[in-house]
Enzyme design. Sequence first.
Site, PDB file in Angstrom:
ATOM      1  N   THR A   1       0.699  -1.048  -0.023  1.00  0.00           N
ATOM      2  CA  THR A   1       0.037  -0.019  -0.257  1.00  0.00           C
ATOM      3  C   THR A   1       1.006   1.180   0.109  1.00  0.00           C
ATOM      4  OG1 THR A   1       0.088   0.522   2.392  1.00  0.00           O
ATOM      5  CG2 THR A   1      -1.564  -1.264   1.499  1.00  0.00           C
ATOM      6  N   ASP A   2       0.412   2.372  -0.384  1.00  0.00           N
ATOM      7  CA  ASP A   2       0.786   3.526  -0.075  1.00  0.00           C
ATOM      8  C   ASP A   2       0.716   3.700   1.495  1.00  0.00           C
ATOM      9  OD1 ASP A   2       1.977   6.274  -0.254  1.00  0.00           O
ATOM     10  OD2 ASP A   2       0.978   6.676  -1.737  1.00  0.00           O
ATOM     11  N   TRP A   3       1.404   4.860   2.065  1.00  0.00           N
ATOM     12  CA  TRP A   3       1.171   4.784   3.562  1.00  0.00           C
ATOM     13  C   TRP A   3       0.026   5.037   4.159  1.00  0.00           C
ATOM     14  CZ3 TRP A   3       5.080   2.292   1.965  1.00  0.00           C
ATOM     15  CH2 TRP A   3       6.076   2.237   2.720  1.00  0.00           C
TER      16      TRP A   3
END
Length: 837
Positions: free
Chosen positions: A235-237
């Site tokens: 995932t992106d953060w």
Amino acid sequence: MNRQPITDAPSADDEAEFARRLCALTLEQKVRLLTGADFWSLHPEPAVGLRRLVVSDGPAGVRGELWDERSPSANVPSPTALAATWDEPLIQQLGGLLAHEARAKDVDVLLAPTVNLHRTPYGGRHFECFSEDPLLTARIGVAYVRGVQGGGVAATVKHFVGNDSETQRMTLDARIGERALRELYLAPFERIVGEGGVWAVMAAYNGVNGHSMTESPLLREVLHDDWDFDGLVMTDWFAARTTEPSARAALDLVMPGPLGPWGDALVAAVRKGKVDESLIDDKVLRLLRLAARVGALSDLPAPARPPHHDAASVAARLRETAAAGFVLARNEGAQLPLDREPLTRIAVLGPNAAVARTLGGGSATVFPSYTVSPLDGIRAALGDDVEVTHGIGVTPQTRVPAAALTHLRHPDGSGAGVEVNFLSEDGTLLGAERRTGGAYTWMGSYGPGVPTGQVARVEAHTVVRATVAGRYAIGGSGIGRFRLSVAGAEVFDVRLQLPPGADLVEGLMTPPQHLHTVELAEGEETEVVLTHDIVSSDEALGDAVTMFQLNVQPPHGGDDEEIERAVALAREAEVAVVVVGTTEEVESEGFDRDTLALPGRQDELVRRVAEANPRTVVVVNSGAPVLLPWADDVAAVLLAWFPGQEFGNALADVLLGIAEPGGRLPTGWPVSEDGLPSTEPIDGVLAYDEGLFIGYRGNGRTGYQPPRYAFGHGLGYTTWDYVSIDVPGDVPSGAQLALDVRIRNTGTRHGKEVVQVYASRPGGDVERPLRWLAGFAVIEAAPGEEVVATVTVDARAFEHWDTETGAWATESGIFTLEAGTSSTTLPLTVDVTVGRS
């Protein structure tokens, strides 16, 4: 058994070994591996010989686990500057340098490159992406990935997919037509997965066509099924929002940790039969495969080591790459390169001359050990024989910057800097740091020995020293409660809050400020303490991030006064170099731009200087296009992007002709804001109504505004004659074409040229752009030399996505190939028959 390092597809023996190790794990152990251990690392697991893996931003360098000046990094040119080189071998070499930097910081996975497209110049992370064109983006991205992974460090191609703007990026649904999705936005990812062999992909925050990307069927249908991707998807953060939908998608890793929607909730979902354990096993196998590739699994061969770089070779590589990306957009009367011999005085003016932007904001932030400003680079190159004068001209920033080290002294008198203390609720000192700057960031930890959960406030103690007499603005930036004392007296106690609807990163990059002014004599010192209460931090930031600044603004003249001074300096000089650009307030991750105009009164400054000195060279220091209403009134325009820490040295090389400006535009440079795609969602939906026709591909469409400088444009210090173009014959469907373009250097010095080939399909039944980039090659030649550039045109250049069959197809018939120096200057043309037997 002798095994080789795993760089491409693992062998059957390797896969059997991963499966054996997987069998040693319980469900709880497997699920634990699928959420990060902290902000920048993954959990170790001794049961399978897995050590801790470390990931790091980003596209402009390798930051490591610290977000501050204590962990300096090589600051490479921004991705748009890299794409402007059109030079794949150079970018692959730079990737090797990044791998070296990563290993020096014990980093295994680099969170780059970003290959979202320049759909619109309003996009806040425009500077972090390569190009408006999918082919140029893909080829530069492949070179970047090969360089990084050739050094045994994983690259992470991001953000999959449709994260082309920042407004409401966490929640917007990008509505992208099927052909545009396949032919434009997915195309760079496809090539980087297939040809580049990238080891990791990052799923974006946004949704596409009704599905959040961390839950999107595109992860499995495209990455796994269509492209046979065997790597890991993270995932992106903070992008993961659900347990079961995201776990059933082809998402493998939630970042950061240790909190997140998986963990115990995912274990329970598997136990209840809502998520099949085979999906968990596949995710863990992909993690083990990644670990093996970067050397994080015991008893397996170590990966290749990156080439070694010492400080001198790093500086040389960054200097060369910066110059190679500079785009000389205008050079009226061949003003550049400057002849050094007759020069006695040069004025270096503008707000970015002495303190330039070398990188964009947000996750692309790194902290170089030094930066060379345009002013310093030019002074060093010209030496004492040439007088270099300087004036700021205007101050476009409305925010006060983080305090510079020149104004800060440790309270104990031991030198320049700040004492930062971590205190508990009752005032107990839990730890301290000696810092050399005014910007502070801690992510998930305050460092070794500091009990994070007990820290209630952070205090920054320093002595501010006045370098000149006048009024100094002193204060703090951040979210939450801040108190400032000056000379032992509290001067404010405020709570700073994000504006409604602000993005998390916008809040981190441009948080609210509160200031107090102090009148100081030259050399006078005053003790300053800025206190930030951690427990008061805004909920949008949470406990995971503590980020604030101590701000100090020294006295400076008003714009009227500074413009007049700059004009006077320009009038007295033989040449005026004006360095203008954007600021962190208008160009950064976390928000999109609402105007392409240069901030402040910079346009007025350029006009006034040009009126005073006809030999005015304007250097544009921005990561994305800005409007240049004065472009036709100045002698030369050099587009420098965010060129990294060697900016000033590279600029001096180019101005003086030591190096040629090698860049060609990777994105068109608009003449106005008319007709540009919007970044503003309507009811949460961002419609990509322009379809296939982004950037130069919109040429010929209703409402298309011809740019000031076209895609591919760029001048050098020599001239070229395009002599001939030859193709070997007809092209069967699915075949690659190699064509020869013969050109001659008609100038007086050695030069580099980017030979560009564009395809078109006049009279075809399939809707297409008027023309599109089909291939390119970089060549060099001596004066008078004639050379042949062999340009490869892949089969994909002649294909389109058939929405009825859900597959690539070729419309048989005659395609036109044009060769030249840009998308609008194409002197050579040849027709080729494609797809007919």
